[in-house]
Design an enzyme around this catalytic site. Structure first.
Site, PDB file in Angstrom:
ATOM      1  N   ASP A 137      -0.001   2.363  39.094  1.00 12.70           N
ATOM      2  CA  ASP A 137      -0.761   1.174  38.677  1.00 12.70           C
ATOM      3  C   ASP A 137      -0.325  -0.056  39.476  1.00 12.70           C
ATOM      4  O   ASP A 137      -1.138  -0.918  39.800  1.00 12.70           O
ATOM      5  CB  ASP A 137      -0.481   0.853  37.196  1.00 12.70           C
ATOM      6  N   LYS A 175       1.778   4.655  28.049  1.00 11.10           N
ATOM      7  CA  LYS A 175       2.443   4.470  29.351  1.00 11.10           C
ATOM      8  C   LYS A 175       3.954   4.228  29.217  1.00 11.10           C
ATOM      9  O   LYS A 175       4.710   4.579  30.108  1.00 11.10           O
ATOM     10  CB  LYS A 175       1.779   3.322  30.115  1.00 11.10           C
TER      11      LYS A 175
HETATM   12  P1  ATR Z   1      -0.931  -0.116  27.981  1.00 10.23           P
HETATM   13  O1  ATR Z   1       0.338   0.649  28.028  1.00 10.23           O
HETATM   14  O2  ATR Z   1      -2.070   0.616  28.610  1.00 10.23           O
HETATM   15  O3  ATR Z   1      -0.798  -1.506  28.508  1.00 10.23           O
HETATM   16  P2  ATR Z   1      -0.404  -0.740  25.208  1.00 10.23           P
HETATM   17  O4  ATR Z   1       1.026  -0.371  25.409  1.00 10.23           O
HETATM   18  O5  ATR Z   1      -1.129  -0.279  23.991  1.00 10.23           O
HETATM   19  O6  ATR Z   1      -1.293  -0.196  26.407  1.00 10.23           O
HETATM   20  O7  ATR Z   1      -0.493  -2.321  25.339  1.00 10.23           O
HETATM   21  C1  ATR Z   1      -1.649  -3.036  25.109  1.00 10.23           C
HETATM   22  C2  ATR Z   1      -1.337  -4.545  25.016  1.00 10.23           C
HETATM   23  O8  ATR Z   1      -2.556  -5.184  24.624  1.00 10.23           O
HETATM   24  C3  ATR Z   1      -0.286  -4.914  23.980  1.00 10.23           C
HETATM   25  O9  ATR Z   1       0.519  -5.956  24.476  1.00 10.23           O
HETATM   26  C4  ATR Z   1      -1.117  -5.415  22.789  1.00 10.23           C
HETATM   27  O10 ATR Z   1      -0.512  -6.438  22.050  1.00 10.23           O
HETATM   28  P3  ATR Z   1       0.751  -6.198  21.065  1.00 10.23           P
HETATM   29  O11 ATR Z   1       1.966  -6.126  21.960  1.00 10.23           O
HETATM   30  O12 ATR Z   1       0.728  -7.383  20.193  1.00 10.23           O
HETATM   31  O13 ATR Z   1       0.442  -4.908  20.365  1.00 10.23           O
HETATM   32  C5  ATR Z   1      -2.317  -5.994  23.479  1.00 10.23           C
HETATM   33  N1  ATR Z   1      -3.493  -5.944  22.601  1.00 10.23           N
HETATM   34  C6  ATR Z   1      -4.143  -4.840  22.170  1.00 10.23           C
HETATM   35  N2  ATR Z   1      -5.190  -5.183  21.388  1.00 10.23           N
HETATM   36  C7  ATR Z   1      -5.174  -6.545  21.309  1.00 10.23           C
HETATM   37  C8  ATR Z   1      -5.984  -7.507  20.643  1.00 10.23           C
HETATM   38  N3  ATR Z   1      -7.033  -7.158  19.893  1.00 10.23           N
HETATM   39  N4  ATR Z   1      -5.681  -8.812  20.808  1.00 10.23           N
HETATM   40  C9  ATR Z   1      -4.626  -9.189  21.550  1.00 10.23           C
HETATM   41  N5  ATR Z   1      -3.823  -8.327  22.211  1.00 10.23           N
HETATM   42  C10 ATR Z   1      -4.089  -7.020  22.099  1.00 10.23           C
END
Ligand code: ATR
Length: 286
Positions: free
Chosen positions: A108, A72
């Site tokens: 969104d 995104k």
């Molecule tokens: P989107 O754009 O759909 O929100 P994204 O950019 O991949 O997807 O963001 C996902 C968020 O979920 C991120 O903030 C990620 O944390 P990081 O910034 O530390 O990467 C968070 N996230 C994903 N998997 C996670 C997990 N297992 N535990 C905690 N946070 C998680």
């Protein structure tokens, strides 16, 4: 799906991976109901191929795309233009292709706001909220809450730098709101959860197929009088929603947001409104 012929226009969803998505089901049903000569396809693109994937949208004259995890934010440099809300949010979940010019939109934000108000009966003004995660979905949720008159936002994230960028953006756009970062460590976030009226999990934790995982924050975070929202809708009840319910909180999954953001995207591509009642029954029957 309508009969495919030489005039059929293409819509689709990109992200990686795409196993969790109900968007193809929804959009193809609405296209069929409205007898529109389009088809909506899953178009997964591997991380190293994103730029080529977006170039292909122009080359193949794909009319529009939805964009999901994890692109995104990453998709923005490859577009020609951003609509003003998408620019403010810094994330795109819908792309419209007008004769080779790609414009990024964010549906969104309005989808989340509508879900909170209509499905959650939640009035944002004057409340305190926790947002977990600092990706594109979090950006849309924060802007929805800030523009809806929230008082305080506490942003919990694994990666400090990413969250601090987001805190700065919200603070700049909405200086009257208190915005604070907290690490995903209980001793920091539990006192904030105590004060929060709303908790929104924007991370993919608990999403199909990895459903059997502990919630991203611990059970002691939840209490009655709170609304806990997980943007994940597959499964409909994730481990965070189960834990919140056990502690007496109200819960909401991301189905409403899925439908409302999809309806706005569908209108941008085709000019038509889908039937939300039919969409709701389609997702409940699948
Ligand atoms: P989107 O754009 O759909 O929100 P994204 O950019 O991949 O997807 O963001 C996902 C968020 O979920 C991120 O903030 C990620 O944390 P990081 O910034 O530390 O990467 C968070 N996230 C994903 N998997 C996670 C997990 N297992 N535990 C905690 N946070 C998680």
């Amino acid at each position: 799906m309508s009969k495919i012929n030489i005039g059929t226009k293409i819509l689709g969803l990109t992200g990686y991976p795409l196993e969790h998505s109900l968007s193809p089901l929804l959009h193809n049903q609405a296209l069929k109901d409205l007898s529109l000569n389009y088809v909506y396809l899953p178009l997964p693109v591997k991380p190293d191929d994103l730029e080529d994937g977006i170039k292909a949208v122009r080359a193949l004259d794909i009319r529009g795309l939805n964009v999901t995890i994890p692109y995104k934010e990453k998709v923005i440099p490859y577009l020609d233009k951003l609509e003003s809300l998408a620019e403010e949010i810094g994330a795109v979940n819908t792309i419209v292709n007008d004769n080779g010019k790609l414009t990024g939109y964010n549906t969104d934000c309005s989808g989340f706001k509508r879900m909170l108000e209509e499905d959650g009966s939640f009035n944002i003004a004057g409340k305190k909220a926790i947002i977990i995660g600092a990706g594109g979905a979090s950006r849309a949720v924060g802007t929805a809450l800030a523009s809806g008159g929230i008082d305080e936002i506490y942003l919990l994230n694994r990666t400090r730098e990413r969250a601090e960028n987001l805190v700065q953006d919200w603070q700049k756009n909405y200086p009257a709101i208190i915005v604070q970062y907290s690490p995903l460590i209980p001793e920091y976030y539990l006192p904030l959860c105590e004060k929060a009226d709303l908790i929104v999990d924007t991370t993919p934790v608990g999403m199909n197929p990895e459903t059997d995982v502990p919630p991203v924050i611990e059970k002691g975070s939840f209490h009655s009088g709170q609304l806990v929202v997980d943007l994940v809708y597959n499964p409909q009840e994730t481990t965070i929603l189960k834990a919140a319910k056990e502690k007496g909180a109200e819960t909401l999954n991301g189905l409403g947001m899925l439908l409302y953001q999809a309806a706005d995207a569908f209108k941008l591509w085709t000019g038509y409104e889908p039937d939300l009642v039919k969409w709701r029954s389609a997702v409940n029957n699948c």
